[in-house]
Enzyme design. Structure first.
Site, short mmCIF file in Angstrom:
data_model
loop_
_atom_site.label_atom_id
_atom_site.label_comp_id
_atom_site.label_asym_id
_atom_site.label_seq_id
_atom_site.Cartn_x
_atom_site.Cartn_y
_atom_site.Cartn_z
N GLU A 31 0.84 -1.20 0.00
CA GLU A 31 0.00 0.00 0.00
C GLU A 31 0.87 1.25 0.00
O GLU A 31 2.08 1.20 0.22
CB GLU A 31 -0.92 0.03 1.24
CG GLU A 31 -2.32 -0.49 1.01
CD GLU A 31 -3.18 0.46 0.18
OE1 GLU A 31 -2.66 1.49 -0.30
OE2 GLU A 31 -4.37 0.17 0.01
N ARG A 123 -8.33 1.47 12.59
CA ARG A 123 -6.93 1.81 12.32
C ARG A 123 -6.90 2.84 11.19
O ARG A 123 -7.84 2.97 10.41
CB ARG A 123 -6.12 0.57 11.92
CG ARG A 123 -6.54 -0.05 10.58
CD ARG A 123 -5.45 -0.99 10.07
NE ARG A 123 -5.83 -1.74 8.88
CZ ARG A 123 -5.84 -1.28 7.63
NH1 ARG A 123 -5.57 -0.01 7.39
NH2 ARG A 123 -6.16 -2.06 6.62
N ASN A 125 -5.78 4.15 7.60
CA ASN A 125 -5.59 3.48 6.32
C ASN A 125 -4.78 4.40 5.41
O ASN A 125 -3.73 4.89 5.80
CB ASN A 125 -6.94 3.08 5.72
CG ASN A 125 -6.81 2.01 4.65
OD1 ASN A 125 -6.03 1.08 4.81
ND2 ASN A 125 -7.55 2.13 3.58
N ASN A 174 -9.84 5.73 1.77
CA ASN A 174 -8.84 5.24 0.81
C ASN A 174 -8.29 6.34 -0.08
O ASN A 174 -7.77 7.33 0.41
CB ASN A 174 -9.42 4.05 0.02
CG ASN A 174 -8.64 2.78 0.27
OD1 ASN A 174 -7.41 2.81 0.36
ND2 ASN A 174 -9.32 1.66 0.38
N ASP A 228 -9.83 1.47 -4.58
CA ASP A 228 -8.85 1.48 -3.49
C ASP A 228 -8.03 2.77 -3.58
O ASP A 228 -8.54 3.85 -3.41
CB ASP A 228 -8.01 0.21 -3.56
CG ASP A 228 -7.34 -0.13 -2.24
OD1 ASP A 228 -6.94 0.79 -1.52
OD2 ASP A 228 -7.20 -1.33 -1.92
#
Length: 317
Positions: A31, A123, A125, A174, A228
């Site tokens: 990521e 959490r 991201n 995202n 995403d």
């Protein structure tokens, strides 16, 4: 016979781009790709391993480090003015990590800020810096169904200030991108199956007037594509990674029209960033979640797109 460069227009979906893996670039949940011009390197994370990676363009080599005492690393943002420090998302904290870019271990130096202390199952991201060096990033439910429990939020933080809430009612915070020419901010909440545009004030960092510009829903919910990570090119087109689609969609955000479908040899495409000496290589992170077969988790470069992007921006602290 014509010797000029003119050609009959081709089907844009048949454009001759090339997809190649980076060597030893595996991340179980890759990521946050960030191109650093000064070091000619791509930084990214192995999110659920608490690891940072750096692909050195000149050496064509990937360096990996483990952050001591951390199990999560959701993004990595170089710090302005300090080449050994990075802002990293560890759980609900954004911490400063000291790493020389080579060593196999890295250390947390201090916490920059923390969010949602009451939501232990959340959490951080995806996160990025806007063109002025402000932090933008959000949270998601980490335990349980993030499509049901929309407890995530999107935040802004800038040097000398507090954390500011940009948006609540987020499922999975995202992709983020900015267009300075059009004064726009683009944002993805994966659980909305769409990309939104906002009017963006670059002086204040305030986003307003959300509008859906690209919809990834299909006729059946089980077929909805999951947007995403995201990036933007210098012509204002956005590139949307799909976590369940093996595809990156190049989209004109003004019309919502898909200009190109970039196909990858693995399904879970997590994020994208332009880089390379000419900023014309599209780097792609992927994941190997839920028993995806090889080459899942490989990081790729896509060339021949005839497009250029913007480098990553250092975080000002």
């Amino acid at each position: 016979m014509c010797h000029c460069q003119c050609q009959i227009p081709q089907n844009p979906f048949k454009m001759s781009y090339k997809v190649e893996p980076l060597p030893d670039s595996y991340a179980g949940l890759g990521e946050g790709p960030h191109w650093d011009v000064a070091r000619q390197s791509l930084y990214y994370v192995d999110l659920e391993a608490g690891a940072l990676l750096r692909y050195d363009y000149k050496q064509n080599k990937v360096y990996r480090t483990q952050i001591e005492g951390e199990k999560l690393a959701s993004f990595v943002l170089p710090i302005e003015g300090n080449p050994l420090e990075f802002a990293v998302g560890c759980g609900r904290r954004t911490v400063i990590v000291h790493w020389d870019g080579v060593s196999p271990t890295a250390k947390v130096v201090r916490t920059l800020f923390a969010v949602q202390s009451e939501f232990e199952e959340n959490r951080l991201n995806d996160a990025k810096t806007d063109p002025h060096g402000r932090f933008f990033g959000g949270t998601m439910r980490y335990v349980g169904d993030e499509f049901v429990h929309r407890h995530g939020e999107l935040y802004r933080w800038e040097a000398g200030g507090n954390v500011t809430l940009v948006k609540s009612d987020v499922g999975i915070s995202n992709g983020l991108a900015w267009d300075e020419k059009l004064k726009k901010f683009y944002y993805i909440d994966t659980t909305d199956y769409e990309v939104k545009s906002y009017d963006y004030n670059f002086e204040t960092g305030v986003a307003s007037n959300p509008k859906v510009i690209y919809n990834l829903r299909k006729t059946s919910p089980k077929d909805h594509l999951l947007p995403d990570g995201m990036t933007i090119d210098t012509e204002g087109n956005i590139y949307v990674a799909t976590f369940n689609g093996a595809t990156i969609f190049k989209v004109n955000p003004s019309t919502g029209k898909v200009l190109l479908e970039i196909k990858l040899p693995t399904k879970q495409i997590t994020s994208v960033a332009f880089g390379g000496p000419n900023l014309d290589i599209l780097y792609v992170t992927t994941a190997a979640k839920f028993d995806q077969p090889a080459p899942a988790g490989t990081t790729y470069k896509v060339t021949g797109l005839n497009a250029k992007g913007y480098p990553g921006v250092n975080l000002k602290i």
